[in-house]
Design a protein around this motif. Structure first.
Motif, PDB file in Angstrom:
ATOM      1  N   GLY A 138      18.295  38.884  31.941  1.00 16.65           N
ATOM      2  CA  GLY A 138      18.054  37.486  31.605  1.00 16.65           C
ATOM      3  C   GLY A 138      17.640  37.250  30.162  1.00 16.65           C
ATOM      4  N   VAL A 139      16.758  36.297  29.981  1.00 15.79           N
ATOM      5  CA  VAL A 139      16.334  35.867  28.644  1.00 15.79           C
ATOM      6  C   VAL A 139      15.616  36.991  27.895  1.00 15.79           C
ATOM      7  CG1 VAL A 139      14.928  34.198  27.374  1.00 15.79           C
ATOM      8  CG2 VAL A 139      16.264  33.446  29.319  1.00 15.79           C
ATOM      9  N   ASP A 140      14.925  37.871  28.608  1.00 14.95           N
ATOM     10  CA  ASP A 140      14.269  39.002  27.933  1.00 14.95           C
ATOM     11  C   ASP A 140      15.301  39.898  27.255  1.00 14.95           C
ATOM     12  OD1 ASP A 140      11.724  38.144  28.684  1.00 14.95           O
ATOM     13  OD2 ASP A 140      11.694  39.406  30.486  1.00 14.95           O
ATOM     14  N   LEU A 141      16.421  40.139  27.921  1.00 14.25           N
ATOM     15  CA  LEU A 141      17.490  40.937  27.317  1.00 14.25           C
ATOM     16  C   LEU A 141      18.118  40.185  26.151  1.00 14.25           C
ATOM     17  CD1 LEU A 141      19.331  43.377  27.133  1.00 14.25           C
ATOM     18  CD2 LEU A 141      20.767  42.339  28.908  1.00 14.25           C
ATOM     19  N   LYS A 142      18.328  38.885  26.293  1.00 13.44           N
ATOM     20  CA  LYS A 142      18.888  38.065  25.214  1.00 13.44           C
ATOM     21  C   LYS A 142      18.012  38.181  23.969  1.00 13.44           C
ATOM     22  CE  LYS A 142      20.612  33.375  24.334  1.00 13.44           C
ATOM     23  NZ  LYS A 142      20.965  32.105  24.995  1.00 13.44           N
ATOM     24  N   ARG A 143      16.711  38.039  24.150  1.00 17.27           N
ATOM     25  CA  ARG A 143      15.759  38.148  23.035  1.00 17.27           C
ATOM     26  C   ARG A 143      15.849  39.543  22.401  1.00 17.27           C
ATOM     27  NH1 ARG A 143      11.631  36.658  25.546  1.00 17.27           N
ATOM     28  NH2 ARG A 143      11.595  34.518  24.830  1.00 17.27           N
ATOM     29  N   ALA A 144      15.899  40.578  23.217  1.00 20.32           N
ATOM     30  CA  ALA A 144      15.968  41.942  22.702  1.00 20.32           C
ATOM     31  C   ALA A 144      17.258  42.184  21.913  1.00 20.32           C
ATOM     32  CB  ALA A 144      15.851  42.945  23.848  1.00 20.32           C
ATOM     33  N   LEU A 145      18.381  41.677  22.424  1.00 22.36           N
ATOM     34  CA  LEU A 145      19.655  41.823  21.709  1.00 22.36           C
ATOM     35  C   LEU A 145      19.615  41.124  20.355  1.00 22.36           C
ATOM     36  CD1 LEU A 145      22.117  41.273  24.685  1.00 22.36           C
ATOM     37  CD2 LEU A 145      21.832  43.397  23.379  1.00 22.36           C
ATOM     38  N   LEU A 146      19.093  39.907  20.332  1.00 21.07           N
ATOM     39  CA  LEU A 146      19.009  39.165  19.068  1.00 21.07           C
ATOM     40  C   LEU A 146      18.070  39.857  18.089  1.00 21.07           C
ATOM     41  CD1 LEU A 146      18.948  35.523  20.457  1.00 21.07           C
ATOM     42  CD2 LEU A 146      20.830  36.651  19.243  1.00 21.07           C
ATOM     43  N   ASP A 147      16.925  40.332  18.575  1.00 27.17           N
ATOM     44  CA  ASP A 147      15.989  41.050  17.706  1.00 27.17           C
ATOM     45  C   ASP A 147      16.630  42.317  17.149  1.00 27.17           C
ATOM     46  OD1 ASP A 147      14.048  39.119  18.172  1.00 27.17           O
ATOM     47  OD2 ASP A 147      12.916  40.361  19.605  1.00 27.17           O
ATOM     48  N   HIS A 148      17.346  43.041  17.995  1.00 30.03           N
ATOM     49  CA  HIS A 148      18.027  44.262  17.563  1.00 30.03           C
ATOM     50  C   HIS A 148      19.070  43.951  16.481  1.00 30.03           C
ATOM     51  CE1 HIS A 148      20.059  48.108  17.657  1.00 30.03           C
ATOM     52  NE2 HIS A 148      21.191  47.451  17.856  1.00 30.03           N
ATOM     53  N   GLU A 149      19.879  42.926  16.715  1.00 27.61           N
ATOM     54  CA  GLU A 149      20.918  42.574  15.745  1.00 27.61           C
ATOM     55  C   GLU A 149      20.316  42.131  14.419  1.00 27.61           C
ATOM     56  OE1 GLU A 149      23.605  39.717  17.402  1.00 27.61           O
ATOM     57  OE2 GLU A 149      24.478  41.171  18.782  1.00 27.61           O
ATOM     58  N   ARG A 150      19.277  41.333  14.474  1.00 29.04           N
ATOM     59  CA  ARG A 150      18.642  40.869  13.231  1.00 29.04           C
ATOM     60  C   ARG A 150      18.046  42.044  12.471  1.00 29.04           C
ATOM     61  NH1 ARG A 150      16.370  35.997  16.536  1.00 29.04           N
ATOM     62  NH2 ARG A 150      18.000  34.455  16.142  1.00 29.04           N
ATOM     63  N   GLY A 151      17.451  42.980  13.181  1.00 32.53           N
ATOM     64  CA  GLY A 151      16.897  44.171  12.535  1.00 32.53           C
ATOM     65  C   GLY A 151      17.974  45.019  11.901  1.00 32.53           C
ATOM     66  N   ALA A 152      19.105  45.158  12.575  1.00 34.57           N
ATOM     67  CA  ALA A 152      20.210  45.948  12.042  1.00 34.57           C
ATOM     68  C   ALA A 152      20.779  45.310  10.785  1.00 34.57           C
ATOM     69  CB  ALA A 152      21.300  46.116  13.094  1.00 34.57           C
ATOM     70  N   VAL A 153      20.884  43.994  10.766  1.00 33.36           N
ATOM     71  CA  VAL A 153      21.404  43.298   9.588  1.00 33.36           C
ATOM     72  C   VAL A 153      20.435  43.451   8.431  1.00 33.36           C
ATOM     73  CG1 VAL A 153      21.939  41.027   8.631  1.00 33.36           C
ATOM     74  CG2 VAL A 153      22.854  41.678  10.859  1.00 33.36           C
ATOM     75  N   GLN A 154      19.138  43.317   8.682  1.00 32.99           N
ATOM     76  CA  GLN A 154      18.138  43.409   7.618  1.00 32.99           C
ATOM     77  C   GLN A 154      18.083  44.801   7.019  1.00 32.99           C
ATOM     78  OE1 GLN A 154      14.500  42.022   9.405  1.00 32.99           O
ATOM     79  NE2 GLN A 154      15.127  39.893   9.312  1.00 32.99           N
ATOM     80  N   THR A 155      18.330  45.835   7.800  1.00 32.23           N
ATOM     81  CA  THR A 155      18.263  47.204   7.293  1.00 32.23           C
ATOM     82  C   THR A 155      19.614  47.718   6.828  1.00 32.23           C
ATOM     83  OG1 THR A 155      18.597  48.140   9.496  1.00 32.23           O
ATOM     84  CG2 THR A 155      16.314  47.777   8.798  1.00 32.23           C
ATOM     85  N   GLY A 156      20.657  46.938   7.009  1.00 28.72           N
ATOM     86  CA  GLY A 156      21.989  47.354   6.600  1.00 28.72           C
ATOM     87  C   GLY A 156      22.685  48.240   7.628  1.00 28.72           C
ATOM     88  N   LEU A 157      22.088  48.402   8.810  1.00 31.16           N
ATOM     89  CA  LEU A 157      22.674  49.266   9.822  1.00 31.16           C
ATOM     90  C   LEU A 157      23.826  48.626  10.567  1.00 31.16           C
ATOM     91  CD1 LEU A 157      19.455  50.858  11.330  1.00 31.16           C
ATOM     92  CD2 LEU A 157      21.081  51.881   9.713  1.00 31.16           C
ATOM     93  N   ASP A 158      24.063  47.332  10.357  1.00 35.79           N
ATOM     94  CA  ASP A 158      25.156  46.674  11.072  1.00 35.79           C
ATOM     95  C   ASP A 158      26.520  47.144  10.575  1.00 35.79           C
ATOM     96  OD1 ASP A 158      24.704  45.308   8.635  1.00 35.79           O
ATOM     97  OD2 ASP A 158      25.789  43.575   9.382  1.00 35.79           O
TER      98      ASP A 158
END
Length: 83
Positions: free
Chosen positions: A61-81
């Motif tokens: 549910g929403v907990d997974l949605k939040r985790a996915l968005l947090d993960h993606e934002r972290g990857a973009v900020q660190t250049g890992l995307d």
């Protein structure tokens, strides 16, 4: 599905923004997100409410949605995307 798939990694769009692009309604976009059979392939988790995360029909549910968005934002900020 096409518009959801076009939202870049680490970014979000509101149900209303997606609806405006499709000349549709936010509720219809939410329903389409809820019927998405492949939520990690077609990233409906990147579609959020104007004042909340909205829902997420995948297990977790929403907990997974939040985790996915947090993960993606972290990857973009660190250049890992790029990987």
């Amino acid at each position: 599905m096409r518009v959801m798939a076009s939202i870049p990694h680490g970014e979000t769009r509101t149900y209303g923004e997606v609806a405006a692009e499709l000349d549709s309604h936010a509720v219809a976009v939410g329903q389409a997100c809820g019927r998405n059979p492949v939520p990690l392939v077609v990233p409906c988790h990147r579609v959020v409410g104007a004042d909340s995360l909205g829902g997420f029909s995948a297990a977790g549910g929403v907990d997974l949605k939040r985790a996915l968005l947090d993960h993606e934002r972290g990857a973009v900020q660190t250049g890992l995307d790029a990987f």
